[in-house]
Scaffold this motif. Structure first.
Motif, short mmCIF file in Angstrom:
data_model
loop_
_atom_site.label_atom_id
_atom_site.label_comp_id
_atom_site.label_asym_id
_atom_site.label_seq_id
_atom_site.Cartn_x
_atom_site.Cartn_y
_atom_site.Cartn_z
N ALA A 44 6.10 -8.08 5.56
CA ALA A 44 6.08 -8.09 4.09
C ALA A 44 5.46 -9.37 3.57
N GLY A 45 4.81 -9.25 2.44
CA GLY A 45 4.27 -10.42 1.76
C GLY A 45 4.37 -10.22 0.27
N PRO A 46 4.33 -11.29 -0.50
CA PRO A 46 4.46 -11.15 -1.95
C PRO A 46 3.25 -10.45 -2.56
N ALA A 47 3.46 -9.89 -3.73
CA ALA A 47 2.37 -9.26 -4.47
C ALA A 47 1.36 -10.31 -4.92
N LEU A 48 0.20 -9.85 -5.36
CA LEU A 48 -0.79 -10.76 -5.92
C LEU A 48 -0.18 -11.57 -7.05
N ILE A 49 -0.69 -12.76 -7.27
CA ILE A 49 -0.13 -13.64 -8.28
C ILE A 49 -0.14 -12.99 -9.66
N SER A 50 -1.16 -12.19 -9.96
CA SER A 50 -1.21 -11.53 -11.26
C SER A 50 -0.04 -10.57 -11.45
N LEU A 51 0.34 -9.87 -10.39
CA LEU A 51 1.47 -8.94 -10.47
C LEU A 51 2.80 -9.69 -10.50
N VAL A 106 14.05 -1.72 -7.05
CA VAL A 106 13.46 -0.77 -7.99
C VAL A 106 12.01 -0.53 -7.62
N PHE A 107 11.58 0.72 -7.78
CA PHE A 107 10.21 1.13 -7.48
C PHE A 107 9.58 1.60 -8.78
N LEU A 108 8.42 1.03 -9.16
CA LEU A 108 7.88 1.33 -10.48
C LEU A 108 6.35 1.36 -10.50
N ASP A 109 5.79 2.35 -11.20
CA ASP A 109 4.42 2.25 -11.69
C ASP A 109 4.41 1.28 -12.87
N HIS A 110 3.22 0.85 -13.29
CA HIS A 110 3.16 -0.07 -14.43
C HIS A 110 1.81 0.06 -15.13
N VAL A 111 1.74 -0.47 -16.35
CA VAL A 111 0.50 -0.42 -17.11
C VAL A 111 -0.06 -1.83 -17.34
N GLY A 112 0.49 -2.81 -16.64
CA GLY A 112 -0.01 -4.17 -16.79
C GLY A 112 0.52 -4.89 -18.01
N ASP A 140 0.85 -1.18 0.00
CA ASP A 140 0.00 0.00 0.00
C ASP A 140 0.89 1.24 0.00
N LEU A 141 0.52 2.25 -0.75
CA LEU A 141 1.38 3.43 -0.85
C LEU A 141 1.60 4.11 0.49
N SER A 142 0.68 3.91 1.43
CA SER A 142 0.87 4.49 2.76
C SER A 142 2.00 3.80 3.51
N ASP A 143 2.44 2.63 3.01
CA ASP A 143 3.56 1.92 3.62
C ASP A 143 4.90 2.35 3.05
N LEU A 144 4.90 3.42 2.26
CA LEU A 144 6.14 3.97 1.71
C LEU A 144 6.40 5.33 2.35
N PRO A 145 6.90 5.32 3.57
CA PRO A 145 7.14 6.61 4.23
C PRO A 145 8.40 7.28 3.72
N ALA A 169 18.11 -5.75 -10.19
CA ALA A 169 16.66 -5.64 -9.97
C ALA A 169 16.22 -6.89 -9.21
N VAL A 170 16.68 -6.99 -8.00
CA VAL A 170 16.42 -8.17 -7.16
C VAL A 170 15.09 -8.05 -6.44
N VAL A 171 14.81 -6.86 -5.95
CA VAL A 171 13.53 -6.58 -5.28
C VAL A 171 12.76 -5.58 -6.14
N VAL A 172 11.56 -5.96 -6.53
CA VAL A 172 10.70 -5.12 -7.39
C VAL A 172 9.50 -4.67 -6.57
N VAL A 173 9.38 -3.36 -6.40
CA VAL A 173 8.26 -2.79 -5.66
C VAL A 173 7.32 -2.15 -6.68
N LEU A 174 6.20 -2.81 -6.94
CA LEU A 174 5.22 -2.29 -7.89
C LEU A 174 4.30 -1.30 -7.18
N LEU A 175 4.10 -0.16 -7.80
CA LEU A 175 3.36 0.93 -7.18
C LEU A 175 1.96 1.04 -7.77
#
Length: 302
Positions: A116-123, A174-180, A95-100, A147-153
């Motif tokens: 911490a937990g893994p992202a949804l399977i789709s992501l 790496v911290f990234l937005d994405h378009v799917g 959740d973006l609120s977890d990025l202080p 790019a060992v840890v990927v933080v999808l935003l």
């Protein structure tokens, strides 16, 4: 098509091993933890998450959390890992609120920890597909180490502004937005991994870039310190080379989007042709300087 000779940089490998050992000496002074088996770059990345988390816990007096990091010097990455063509990666979507923002960093960031937990399977599937595309187009060595840890935003639409970043305190993350779309995500993974690669290479070679030297950046439309200029003249050409290679395998909206992106980057990079050799003179290490020059030169031919 991978070019390990470009991205494998012995001084960086030595840096990864030495820094990881020092971090573990701090977190586990009585015994050095065994490597994860993922390689020195992954161990280096994950050890920084444990160090950052432990420091934060110590500052806030959270003894249980501090003890967790001491007992998990790789931030328990194994339980959150996602299989990919480049080996296990950690893919999270907090959740973006977890990025202080911390008192010493204006840039939001996220640290692996006991919650911490893994992202949804789709992501996770999206990220795994992006790693496969990047590997197929010659960037596997780069992403495997940086790019060992990927933080999808945020999930956005094609054509929206996509924010992405790295921070020096969490190398390999790496911290990234994405378009799917994995092809677009691969482009941005390469860009941010490129920044991580160069940060490590500069540190490993003890390169101190003159803070007073500045060059015009077409990406920022302003004068930028040499450090930022050289970073841009490395990361953007990497994405240009990737885009040129992947275009023939795309279609419809994604193909149009990437074609427009490559056209835009050609024009912007061309304006750096005169300044880039002068900026490279500030890089004292010959091997690093040659790698930066080669990528920039190749991208100019696209």
């Amino acid at each position: 098509m991978d070019n390990p000779g470009l991205f494998d940089f012995p001084p960086t490998t030595r840096l990864h091993r030495e820094r990881t050992r020092k971090i573990h000496t701090i977190l586990s002074p009585d015994a050095q933890p065994q490597p994860t088996g993922l390689g020195p770059a992954a161990d280096y990345c994950l050890a920084h998450h444990a160090l950052e988390g432990a420091e934060s816990a110590a500052r806030s007096g959270e003894r249980a959390t501090f003890d967790w990091y001491a007992a998990n010097p790789y931030a328990d990455a194994a339980s959150n890992s996602t299989p990919t063509a480049l080996g296990p990666r950690v893919v999270v979507a907090p959740d973006l609120s977890d990025l202080p923002r911390s008192p010493i960093s204006e840039t939001p960031y996220y640290v692996l920890g006991p919650g911490a937990g893994p992202a949804l399977i789709s992501l996770r599937t999206l990220a795994a597909c992006a790693f496969a595309v990047a590997a197929d187009t010659g960037f596997g060595t780069l992403l495997a180490a940086h790019a060992v840890v990927v933080v999808l935003l945020r999930t956005k639409q094609l054509g929206d502004t996509l924010d992405s970043w790295t921070i020096t305190r969490l190398p390999g993350t790496v911290f990234l937005d994405h378009v799917g779309d994995p092809v677009v995500l691969a482009r941005d993974l390469i860009h941010e991994a490129g920044h991580n690669w160069l940060n490590d290479a500069l540190t490993a070679t003890s390169c101190k870039i003159d803070d007073h030297a500045a060059f015009h950046s077409p990406w920022k439309q302003s004068m930028r310190p040499a450090f930022g200029f050289l970073h841009a003249c490395w990361a953007f050409p990497l994405t240009m080379l990737y885009t040129a290679r992947v275009l023939e395998h795309t279609e419809d909206d994604v193909q149009r989007f990437l074609t427009a992106y490559l056209d835009q980057q050609r024009g912007q990079l061309a304006t750096t042709a005169a300044d880039h050799p002068r900026a490279l003179e500030l890089i004292g290490d010959e091997g690093l300087r040659e790698r930066l020059a080669a990528v920039h030169r190749q991208a100019l031919t696209l």
